[in-house]
Design an enzyme around this catalytic site. Structure first.
Site, PDB file in Angstrom:
ATOM      1  N   VAL A 165       0.734  -1.163  -0.105  1.00  0.00           N
ATOM      2  CA  VAL A 165      -0.083   0.027   0.016  1.00  0.00           C
ATOM      3  C   VAL A 165       0.928   1.051  -0.028  1.00  0.00           C
ATOM      4  O   VAL A 165       1.853   1.283   0.538  1.00  0.00           O
ATOM      5  CB  VAL A 165      -0.931   0.075   1.155  1.00  0.00           C
ATOM      6  CG1 VAL A 165      -1.526   1.292   1.446  1.00  0.00           C
ATOM      7  CG2 VAL A 165      -1.818  -1.184   1.046  1.00  0.00           C
ATOM      8  N   VAL A 174       4.795   4.686  -2.985  1.00  0.00           N
ATOM      9  CA  VAL A 174       5.896   4.261  -3.936  1.00  0.00           C
ATOM     10  C   VAL A 174       5.228   3.013  -4.442  1.00  0.00           C
ATOM     11  O   VAL A 174       5.353   2.687  -5.765  1.00  0.00           O
ATOM     12  CB  VAL A 174       6.932   3.661  -2.873  1.00  0.00           C
ATOM     13  CG1 VAL A 174       8.023   3.264  -3.850  1.00  0.00           C
ATOM     14  CG2 VAL A 174       7.602   4.937  -2.113  1.00  0.00           C
ATOM     15  N   GLU A 192      -2.657  -8.146  -2.274  1.00  0.00           N
ATOM     16  CA  GLU A 192      -3.949  -7.994  -1.043  1.00  0.00           C
ATOM     17  C   GLU A 192      -4.850  -6.674  -1.125  1.00  0.00           C
ATOM     18  O   GLU A 192      -5.690  -6.739  -0.600  1.00  0.00           O
ATOM     19  CB  GLU A 192      -3.211  -8.342   0.529  1.00  0.00           C
ATOM     20  CG  GLU A 192      -2.240  -7.062   0.716  1.00  0.00           C
ATOM     21  CD  GLU A 192      -1.436  -7.158   2.037  1.00  0.00           C
ATOM     22  OE1 GLU A 192      -1.664  -8.243   2.587  1.00  0.00           O
ATOM     23  OE2 GLU A 192      -1.038  -6.268   2.591  1.00  0.00           O
ATOM     24  N   ASN A 222       1.982   0.749  11.910  1.00  0.00           N
ATOM     25  CA  ASN A 222       0.688   0.233  11.571  1.00  0.00           C
ATOM     26  C   ASN A 222       0.923  -1.579  11.778  1.00  0.00           C
ATOM     27  O   ASN A 222      -0.323  -1.774  12.226  1.00  0.00           O
ATOM     28  CB  ASN A 222       0.482   0.413  10.026  1.00  0.00           C
ATOM     29  CG  ASN A 222       0.486   1.806   9.653  1.00  0.00           C
ATOM     30  OD1 ASN A 222       0.045   2.637  10.653  1.00  0.00           O
ATOM     31  ND2 ASN A 222       0.972   2.023   8.489  1.00  0.00           N
TER      32      ASN A 222
END
Lengths: 497, 497
Positions: A263, A266, A288, A378
């Site tokens: 995600v 980049v 994903e 995260n």
């Protein structure tokens, strides 16, 4: 609306009042797509009320991956979230993890289903999923993500559904829902092409386990799509040149291998550059999350097919999706994260994995999760599922952050999520380091030469020189006295310089 | 001896004289079984002679895993070994790695074949394998290990064979040699039971690539088998109780799951205890090395079948093997390490993996390779292939070493081979810590409580208390100033105390 749905309709407050005040809640939602949006708010209100009344409410929250503030944010702010897994990216959750309030279990996304099936994690009291349709025989058609929903639905004591009329009903058919055969003697997952379908387009549950359905009409709160910045484009260009070189060397076939793309900026830049670059033709994605950049590939006719666990589009991207939904039904396939991230499939399909590093060290260890060794960003998400078993594994990071106060390349990473044995290619805007088949000292030379920002190169060379001179054993030279000096400086002064 | 063999027979010195003085040598041999035993000595003699004559000989050595001193030792002592991979355990190799002389590439054993096929590693000039038979149409029957031999034979410019008459000719038929289908669109490896056969019992090469055959009559130099010590038995008992508990909880099926067991005392103790314990019935092994302890299981009729990449028996064990070889042909199967260690098979077969840790930290990160962060012990071997994808992954270590001067449990491991995301169960003779589904701080409580040696418990609790108090972010509390104090003390004083 069928009579079954009509018979189950209730308000979010009704659901909140039926939910336990202490227990485990599992929901749909993956990075952030397809999560419940109204029941959490009603439940949070009830929890706060009961807390004021002197009760002791607490709950665990299991999701597919990150979700929106309407779920993670409102629930975290009650102060009653005890355990959270397997991934998050909401500021109010992150802050409470890092204050020590919330216990966060940072898991490989492919591991969650196994832990649920085997009862290793606390059992699920309530599962809440977002759906576009429900039938009287218990079939549930999910919305924009698959994530953990199938497993959470199977293992919940009680099920509630947010029936959302905003996502298109045509999502029926995008999903391919199944679980791997279980050991002992489970056969391998029979997928050998990105778009093989082996499951059902819906989840089936016993209809009487569905205790209530709440009608909603709300979009996922996904962010706006940002055009890639200059450094992201530079990183992407290095990766494209590398892939073309590998094809020339016969290490990647001419028809490519399926791409997995993490995600963020980049990752988006890489796909945009593939779309624009005339040296690249049709590609396949095994990943994903699909983001807006998939439309760059689609618009130039370069996407053969894409397998994902979630569709995470901006408003503009969502409109493109709606416009072409009947064609995209044959291009996109939405899978449970246990399948999209399955190590065996990543290995046998021969994935080119591209994931973002928070920091990397001179020997190729990668930190994807922890700021200065102690603070959670995260989570590892799917990066380990993909990187560990990929045909080619690429980690990407801009060489500096915060205007140069932070170097993404350090003597030793302050936390290891991907070991020196698993990393192959590391890229910054400065260049690309191919560390496959190199001993540690050779790796450090290549990484310093190719990836480290010029302002940190001398300090890094000094560290390696000092380490080699002072270490009693020199396979992986380090000076343990100084190994975290850069991080300590950052914590104490706000800069590594 | 067939005419083809007769036509190729030469002396080890003949082979040595034909081998390049600069280049890459690949050999059979896996932990240490089935490696060439006479050509290396002759080649070492030639290398030393040429060095004295002012030439600049150097070579890389690729093997399956560790080998004997007749290969690794004699070649390392020439001082001309440049690069070594993927695993070693010979003192003269280890010392030269740690002095900085030899570049050691410490790889997951399942990755080597891919790196060879794709030409990521330097190409192989000469492959030398040990065999029990060779046919005129180029079929080669390997001896006591499979390892990397098939791939090294396929990719060598020239092939030499040590035809060893000591291992029994009945080894013909034990091997099952094949490679996974390659991406893109490679199907999964079609193995769903431990003893499924999918390949050939021999390797086939073009006969004219076999440049010479040397006749030998020598045993593998495997060590004597030691009876498990008290701590190993205690660790084994904790593991057995855990497995029985998991069966009771329905997390491991009653027929068990296939066991993988690392090399060494503790691993042997587990198998011996299973043999003796009346609560355990028939088991299956899916592993990379079979050692003498397999006979404990066999003698009580508890082995259904065992898949391995090598047979590493003591002299006594070897005799037992010979005595029952015709029955064992239906119980043992020897596979290439690319198959025995294949992550997809480890996942789909549902392996119970048991591997030794050098040290572990309070958050569950495991170091399998590095002494005090800089010195190589042996290598990661197959532990990552197994641990990362196992159904249950167990790491084992006696809580202290060197009479208490070293604690195997430390605040932060000085090198990470298995991350917190991959470790599930950690065991010392003190007890067993089940850290599945726990957040970092909970993990540290369980590990300190269950595994840490009493003499280090207070110091460890003090470290965690101080870390929690001083860390600005507290997901994984650490005090980076003090994190390696124990290791530094060890380096400087010889003790962590």
């Amino acid at each position: 609306m069928n009579p079954f749905i009509q018979s189950k309709v209730m308000t979010a407050e009704d659901v909140a009042n039926r939910m336990p005040l202490q227990g485990t809640i599992a929901t749909s939602g993956f990075t952030p797509a397809g999560y419940p949006k109204v029941i959490p708010k009603a439940y949070a209100a009830r929890v706060e009320k009961e807390k004021l009344a002197g009760k002791n409410p607490w709950f665990n929250l299991y999701t597919g991956a990150s979700t929106g503030d309407e779920l993670d944010g409102v629930l975290a702010r009650t102060g009653c979230m005890k355990k959270r897994l397997p991934f998050q990216s909401t500021p109010d959750v992150r802050n409470r993890i890092n204050s020590g309030e919330i216990d966060f279990v940072d898991m490989h996304l492919s591991h969650v289903a196994h832990y649920i099936r085997d009862g290793i994690l606390d059992p699920i009291d309530v599962t809440i999923v977002e759906a576009v349709d429900v039938s009287s025989d218990g079939r549930i058609w999910l919305t924009t993500s698959s994530g953990m929903s199938r497993t959470y639905l199977h293992h919940a004591k009680e099920i509630y559904i947010e029936l959302n009329s905003r996502p298109p009903i045509e999502l029926k058919g995008f999903h391919d829902l199944t679980a791997p055969e279980q050991p002992p003697h489970g056969r391998s997952v029979p997928i050998s092409r990105v778009d093989d379908r082996i499951g059902r387009p819906y989840v089936v549950v016993e209809p009487d386990r569905i205790k209530g359905i709440v009608l909603t009409d709300l979009d996922d709160s996904s962010g706006e799509f940002k055009a890639p910045d200059e450094n992201s484009v530079l990183i992407a260009q290095h990766i494209l040149e590398f892939i073309l070189f590998e094809i020339k060397k016969d290490r990647i076939p001419k028809e490519y291998l399926p791409f997995q793309s993490g995600v963020g900026n980049v990752a988006n830049a890489v796909l945009s550059c593939i779309a624009k670059d005339s040296r690249f033709h049709e590609i396949e994605m095994w990943t994903e999350v699909l983001q807006d950049s998939i439309f760059d590939i689609l618009e130039v006719g370069k996407l053969r097919c894409a397998s994902t666990s979630a569709l995470t589009f901006s408003k503009a991207g969502h409109k493109k999706f709606l416009d072409d939904i009947n064609e995209l039904r044959y291009k996109f396939i939405i899978r449970p994260q246990e399948i999209s991230n399955h190590p065996a499939l990543v290995r046998s399909l021969g994935i080119i994995a591209m994931n973002t590093a928070l920091e990397a060290d001179i020997y190729g260890n990668v930190n994807s999760t922890h700021v200065a060794g102690t603070g959670m960003m995260n989570g590892i998400g799917g990066s380990g599922d993909f990187a560990r078993n990929a045909y080619v594994s690429i980690f990407m990071a801009p060489s500096i952050a915060k205007g140069g106060a932070i170097s993404a390349f350090v003597p030793m990473v302050s936390h290891v999520d991907h070991t020196e044995h698993d990393t192959q290619i590391i890229v910054s805007e400065q260049g690309l380091a191919d560390i496959r088949g190199l001993a540690p000292k050779k790796r450090s030379e290549v990484i310093i030469e190719k990836c480290v920002h010029p302002t940190y190169k001398d300090a890094m060379r000094e560290y390696t020189k000092d380490s080699f001179a002072t270490a009693k054993t020199k396979h992986t030279p380090h000076n343990l006295h100084k190994v975290f000096d850069w991080h300590i400086k950052l914590i104490e002064t706000g800069s590594m310089k």
